[in-house]
Enzyme design. Sequence first.
Site, PDB file in Angstrom:
ATOM      1  N   LYS A   1     -31.855  33.521  16.680  1.00 50.51           N
ATOM      2  CA  LYS A   1     -32.415  34.773  17.205  1.00 50.51           C
ATOM      3  C   LYS A   1     -33.803  34.558  17.814  1.00 50.51           C
ATOM      4  CE  LYS A   1     -29.546  37.391  14.000  1.00 50.51           C
ATOM      5  NZ  LYS A   1     -29.440  38.133  12.749  1.00 50.51           N
ATOM      6  N   TYR A  34     -36.360  39.221   7.080  1.00 51.64           N
ATOM      7  CA  TYR A  34     -35.758  40.514   6.721  1.00 51.64           C
ATOM      8  C   TYR A  34     -36.654  41.274   5.758  1.00 51.64           C
ATOM      9  CZ  TYR A  34     -31.973  37.721   8.529  1.00 51.64           C
ATOM     10  OH  TYR A  34     -31.235  36.890   9.298  1.00 51.64           O
ATOM     11  N   SER A  91     -29.109  32.938  11.881  1.00 47.68           N
ATOM     12  CA  SER A  91     -30.109  33.828  12.492  1.00 47.68           C
ATOM     13  C   SER A  91     -31.300  33.121  13.110  1.00 47.68           C
ATOM     14  CB  SER A  91     -30.645  34.793  11.442  1.00 47.68           C
ATOM     15  OG  SER A  91     -29.774  35.886  11.353  1.00 47.68           O
ATOM     16  N   VAL A 131     -28.781  32.674   7.320  1.00 47.79           N
ATOM     17  CA  VAL A 131     -27.952  32.662   6.103  1.00 47.79           C
ATOM     18  C   VAL A 131     -27.222  31.333   5.878  1.00 47.79           C
ATOM     19  CG1 VAL A 131     -27.610  35.163   5.834  1.00 47.79           C
ATOM     20  CG2 VAL A 131     -26.000  33.829   7.212  1.00 47.79           C
TER      21      VAL A 131
HETATM   22  N1  GLU Z   1     -24.373  35.645  11.878  1.00 49.63           N
HETATM   23  C1  GLU Z   1     -24.998  36.242  10.728  1.00 49.63           C
HETATM   24  C2  GLU Z   1     -24.682  37.705  10.696  1.00 49.63           C
HETATM   25  O1  GLU Z   1     -24.597  38.313  11.725  1.00 49.63           O
HETATM   26  C3  GLU Z   1     -26.470  36.006  10.821  1.00 49.63           C
HETATM   27  C4  GLU Z   1     -27.233  36.541   9.640  1.00 49.63           C
HETATM   28  C5  GLU Z   1     -28.338  35.645   9.186  1.00 49.63           C
HETATM   29  O2  GLU Z   1     -28.381  34.450   9.430  1.00 49.63           O
HETATM   30  O3  GLU Z   1     -29.228  36.163   8.505  1.00 49.63           O
HETATM   31  O4  GLU Z   1     -24.483  38.292   9.656  1.00 49.63           O
END
Ligand code: GLU
Length: 303
Positions: free
Chosen positions: A67, A239, A64, A257
């Site tokens: 992002k 989050y 993530s 993650v």
């Molecule tokens: N590719 C992971 C997902 O879509 C990213 C989630 C993350 O890193 O928090 O679940």
Amino acid sequence: MPPLPDILTQLNDDMRSGGDWGDVASYIPELAHIDPAQFAIAVTMADGETFTAGDADTPFSVQSITKVFTLAIALGRSGDQLWRRVGREPSGRAFNSIVQLEQEEGRPRNPFINAGAIVTTDEILTGRAPRETLAEILQFIRAAAGDDDIHINHAVAASEKSHGHRNFALAHFLASCGNLNNAPEKTLGTYFHHCAIEMSARQLAMSGRFLIDTPKLPRLILPQRIRRLNALMLTCGHYDGSGDFAYRVGLPAKSGVGGGILAIVPGIASVAVWSPGLNRYGNSRKGTEAMAQLARTMNWSVF
Ligand code: GLU
């Protein structure tokens, strides 16, 4: 205060000296077999000088954290129009929550939860092929890091795709609300691939320099956007653990993650920590601890 290299060495020793490492993200099978007992930290100062400790040259899945880069690209491309499709509020829900997306009629809370990042990916994909979009994202990250040796791990992308039922549910729901311009498979294929980019802590810290906001750096995005990205990282970067991270660390940051965290000390430094074991919010357990200790020792905080 001891010199920064000594502080990082001490931090690395402290993190390895005991305590719970947390659990790796097993919902992506390719990440499930990674040894949680690993730790790395890298600090890049505004002038590019970098200090590291631990496994700082081991590549890991940044997940993530990409992002932040896709949001920077989407804002560069669409400007404030993007906010018609996605909000700017903390979610207070799990990163992959379905119920919140339904309650809010398909407009994700923020660009850092999965649904929001699927929308920003869709925005930059519009009018382009996935391959071109992924090349643009990689090019942005490589330019930010000043390092061309940054790549996608295709096995991780395939592994997530074959188990990505929740993300498919989110994408199809977005489509049903008219908030997806491309086919769900196409947008998700691109999303899974950019999440599967790998970097070492050293490369990640370097790639965060564009967010430090100092005139010493070459500009990749408009100065006012740097502040906005930092604001979103502070309020939404962890989050439903964002409030706790802001309380304990006090710096804008984004987790993934894969166990990485990119944190920004405005005007001063970009910090990357990595430890693959996660806490219950899906954020690196030792990484969060290390960031809290570093911020305390260095007296780094936006407050
Ligand atoms: N590719 C992971 C997902 O879509 C990213 C989630 C993350 O890193 O928090 O679940």
